[in-house]
Scaffold this motif. Structure first.
Motif, mmCIF file in Angstrom:
data_model
loop_
_atom_site.group_PDB
_atom_site.id
_atom_site.type_symbol
_atom_site.label_atom_id
_atom_site.label_comp_id
_atom_site.label_asym_id
_atom_site.label_seq_id
_atom_site.Cartn_x
_atom_site.Cartn_y
_atom_site.Cartn_z
ATOM 1 N N ALA A 154 -1.989 20.678 2.129
ATOM 2 C CA ALA A 154 -2.684 21.567 3.060
ATOM 3 C C ALA A 154 -4.007 20.965 3.516
ATOM 4 N N GLU A 155 -4.637 20.168 2.638
ATOM 5 C CA GLU A 155 -5.931 19.584 2.972
ATOM 6 C C GLU A 155 -5.796 18.307 3.780
ATOM 7 N N ARG A 156 -4.603 17.735 3.823
ATOM 8 C CA ARG A 156 -4.413 16.479 4.545
ATOM 9 C C ARG A 156 -4.340 16.693 6.046
ATOM 10 N N GLU A 157 -4.926 15.762 6.744
ATOM 11 C CA GLU A 157 -4.968 15.836 8.199
ATOM 12 C C GLU A 157 -3.613 15.541 8.814
ATOM 13 N N PHE A 158 -2.859 14.642 8.177
ATOM 14 C CA PHE A 158 -1.555 14.232 8.695
ATOM 15 C C PHE A 158 -0.475 14.515 7.650
ATOM 16 N N SER A 159 0.695 14.918 8.107
ATOM 17 C CA SER A 159 1.813 15.083 7.174
ATOM 18 C C SER A 159 2.194 13.699 6.649
ATOM 19 N N TYR A 160 2.676 13.670 5.414
ATOM 20 C CA TYR A 160 2.883 12.391 4.732
ATOM 21 C C TYR A 160 4.044 12.549 3.763
ATOM 22 N N SER A 161 5.162 11.912 4.078
ATOM 23 C CA SER A 161 6.365 12.091 3.269
ATOM 24 C C SER A 161 6.646 10.896 2.376
ATOM 25 N N ARG A 162 7.488 11.119 1.404
ATOM 26 C CA ARG A 162 7.895 10.041 0.499
ATOM 27 C C ARG A 162 8.574 8.915 1.270
ATOM 28 N N SER A 163 9.381 9.268 2.240
ATOM 29 C CA SER A 163 10.084 8.237 3.009
ATOM 30 C C SER A 163 9.098 7.377 3.795
ATOM 31 N N GLU A 164 8.006 7.985 4.267
ATOM 32 C CA GLU A 164 6.992 7.218 4.996
ATOM 33 C C GLU A 164 6.219 6.302 4.046
ATOM 34 N N PHE A 165 5.907 6.809 2.855
ATOM 35 C CA PHE A 165 5.258 5.974 1.839
ATOM 36 C C PHE A 165 6.150 4.786 1.484
ATOM 37 N N ASP A 166 7.442 5.047 1.312
ATOM 38 C CA ASP A 166 8.373 3.968 0.986
ATOM 39 C C ASP A 166 8.486 2.957 2.122
ATOM 40 N N ALA A 167 8.429 3.441 3.355
ATOM 41 C CA ALA A 167 8.482 2.541 4.510
ATOM 42 C C ALA A 167 7.258 1.634 4.533
ATOM 43 N N VAL A 168 6.098 2.194 4.209
ATOM 44 C CA VAL A 168 4.868 1.398 4.128
ATOM 45 C C VAL A 168 5.012 0.338 3.047
ATOM 46 N N ARG A 169 5.534 0.741 1.896
ATOM 47 C CA ARG A 169 5.699 -0.217 0.796
ATOM 48 C C ARG A 169 6.643 -1.359 1.163
ATOM 49 N N ARG A 170 7.730 -1.024 1.823
ATOM 50 C CA ARG A 170 8.687 -2.066 2.219
ATOM 51 C C ARG A 170 8.037 -3.047 3.188
ATOM 52 N N MET A 171 7.298 -2.498 4.142
ATOM 53 C CA MET A 171 6.676 -3.351 5.144
ATOM 54 C C MET A 171 5.621 -4.268 4.518
ATOM 55 N N LEU A 172 4.815 -3.717 3.603
ATOM 56 C CA LEU A 172 3.795 -4.537 2.944
ATOM 57 C C LEU A 172 4.433 -5.637 2.115
ATOM 58 N N TYR A 173 5.530 -5.307 1.458
ATOM 59 C CA TYR A 173 6.222 -6.313 0.648
ATOM 60 C C TYR A 173 6.786 -7.435 1.531
ATOM 61 N N GLN A 174 7.372 -7.056 2.653
ATOM 62 C CA GLN A 174 7.930 -8.052 3.570
ATOM 63 C C GLN A 174 6.851 -8.984 4.118
ATOM 64 N N LEU A 175 5.674 -8.431 4.373
ATOM 65 C CA LEU A 175 4.588 -9.207 4.973
ATOM 66 C C LEU A 175 3.810 -10.039 3.965
ATOM 67 N N LYS A 218 0.302 4.600 -6.039
ATOM 68 C CA LYS A 218 -0.591 4.208 -4.936
ATOM 69 C C LYS A 218 -0.409 5.064 -3.692
ATOM 70 N N ASP A 219 0.334 6.165 -3.797
ATOM 71 C CA ASP A 219 0.609 6.963 -2.596
ATOM 72 C C ASP A 219 -0.663 7.542 -1.977
ATOM 73 N N SER A 220 -1.599 8.011 -2.811
ATOM 74 C CA SER A 220 -2.842 8.575 -2.273
ATOM 75 C C SER A 220 -3.708 7.497 -1.638
ATOM 76 N N MET A 221 -3.739 6.322 -2.248
ATOM 77 C CA MET A 221 -4.491 5.205 -1.688
ATOM 78 C C MET A 221 -3.949 4.830 -0.315
ATOM 79 N N VAL A 222 -2.625 4.771 -0.186
ATOM 80 C CA VAL A 222 -2.003 4.449 1.088
ATOM 81 C C VAL A 222 -2.380 5.486 2.148
ATOM 82 N N TYR A 223 -2.321 6.754 1.755
ATOM 83 C CA TYR A 223 -2.674 7.802 2.734
ATOM 84 C C TYR A 223 -4.108 7.637 3.217
ATOM 85 N N SER A 224 -5.058 7.521 2.300
ATOM 86 C CA SER A 224 -6.463 7.501 2.693
ATOM 87 C C SER A 224 -6.796 6.288 3.557
ATOM 88 N N ARG A 225 -6.196 5.145 3.255
ATOM 89 C CA ARG A 225 -6.526 3.932 4.008
ATOM 90 C C ARG A 225 -5.841 3.889 5.373
#
Length: 287
Positions: free
Chosen positions: A12-33, A42-49
């Motif tokens: 409720a306090e977050r500005e943007f909706s943030y799902s597990r699938s989106e967190f996983d997509a971020v993780r996959r992309m970071l790993y590939q790069l 690290k889900d909260s860290m990913v959201y804030s950054r």
């Protein structure tokens, strides 16, 4: 959309909706790069950054940001910069710098030192201080190369400007010899002296790149608290490439939480979290 991360209050306090699938997509992309694997924690860290990037780009959601990443190559660098952690300090793990000083005294042939994760510059400047102290001058026959994947921290490193509290743990002699103190509007800041800055060459480098623009042989490699972010196969691949670049009696300096007991075919222990190459080499010291 996948299940939302965190508690309902946090959602409720977050500005943007943030799902597990989106967190996983971020993780996959970071790993590939980068080869870096983000833990579940690290889900909260990913959201804030990444929320900062979403605001800066005037986007409305994580999904929009992920789509933007796919179609705007220029954002890739910002994405990597946002998610790579840069925790460092001058003379962090001080025993390594004592080892460095002794190694330089007993290995007069040292020509090249590579700091493989320079962050904002505290580590390579600490290396440079030890080199300058060992030789008793700044004009030394040793090349210090400092690399990092994050272009933003490299700019800070090149500038060599820090808040005064960053050198509060250094002895008075080093503070006086290697730093200028700011005055007037720059009070509370310190700057690395130009002579020490000239000893370090900063360059951007991704350890997953197929080619590293580095000279060989490299006599000393500082790669501390970096390997912990990679899975074991990536660790082995990077370590092997590094060792192949090193002189036969070179020194590899690892972080306090890193252990290469599983890689005895590549390195052998040489002291507290330090190693020497253990590859089979030809007559000229090459693999």
């Amino acid at each position: 959309m996948g299940k939302l991360l965190g508690s309902s209050k946090a959602d409720a306090e977050r500005e943007f909706s943030y799902s597990r699938s989106e967190f996983d997509a971020v993780r996959r992309m970071l790993y590939q790069l980068t080869g870096i694997r983000l833990a579940d924690s690290k889900d909260s860290m990913v959201y804030s950054r990444l929320a900062r990037r979403i605001r800066a780009l005037r986007l409305n959601s994580f999904q929009e940001y992920l789509s933007h990443l796919q179609t705007h190559n220029a954002e890739t660098e910002q994405f990597i910069n946002a998610l790579t952690t840069n925790l460092t300090s001058f003379f962090r793990e001080p025993h390594h710098f004592d080892i460095l000083g002794r190694y330089l005294q007993t290995h007069k042939h040292v020509k090249t030192i590579w700091c493989a994760a320079s962050s904002t510059g505290e580590e390579p400047y600490s290396i440079a201080m030890v080199v300058a102290e060992t030789f008793g001058r700044y004009d030394v026959p040793v090349q210090i190369i400092a690399s990092d994947i994050d272009s933003q921290v490299l700019q800070k490193a090149k500038a060599g400007i820090y808040t005064a509290d960053r050198i509060s743990g250094l002895d008075a002699t080093r503070c006086k010899q290697f730093f200028y103190r700011g005055k007037g509007g720059k009070d509370g800041l310190v700057k690395v002296v130009p002579e020490l800055q000239k000893m370090v060459q900063f360059r951007q480098l991704n350890l997953l790149d197929k080619k590293w623009d580095l000279p060989a042989p490299i006599d000393i490699v500082f790669c501390r608290n970096v390997m912990i972010y990679f899975d074991k196969s990536t660790q082995l691949g990077i370590l092997e490439r590094m060792v192949q670049l090193m002189s036969a009696d070179g020194l590899y300096v690892a972080g306090h939480s890193e252990n290469f007991a599983y890689a005895t075919h590549l390195v052998k222990p040489a002291g507290q979290t330090t190693y020497t190459p253990n590859l089979v080499r030809g007559a000229h010291g090459r693999v």
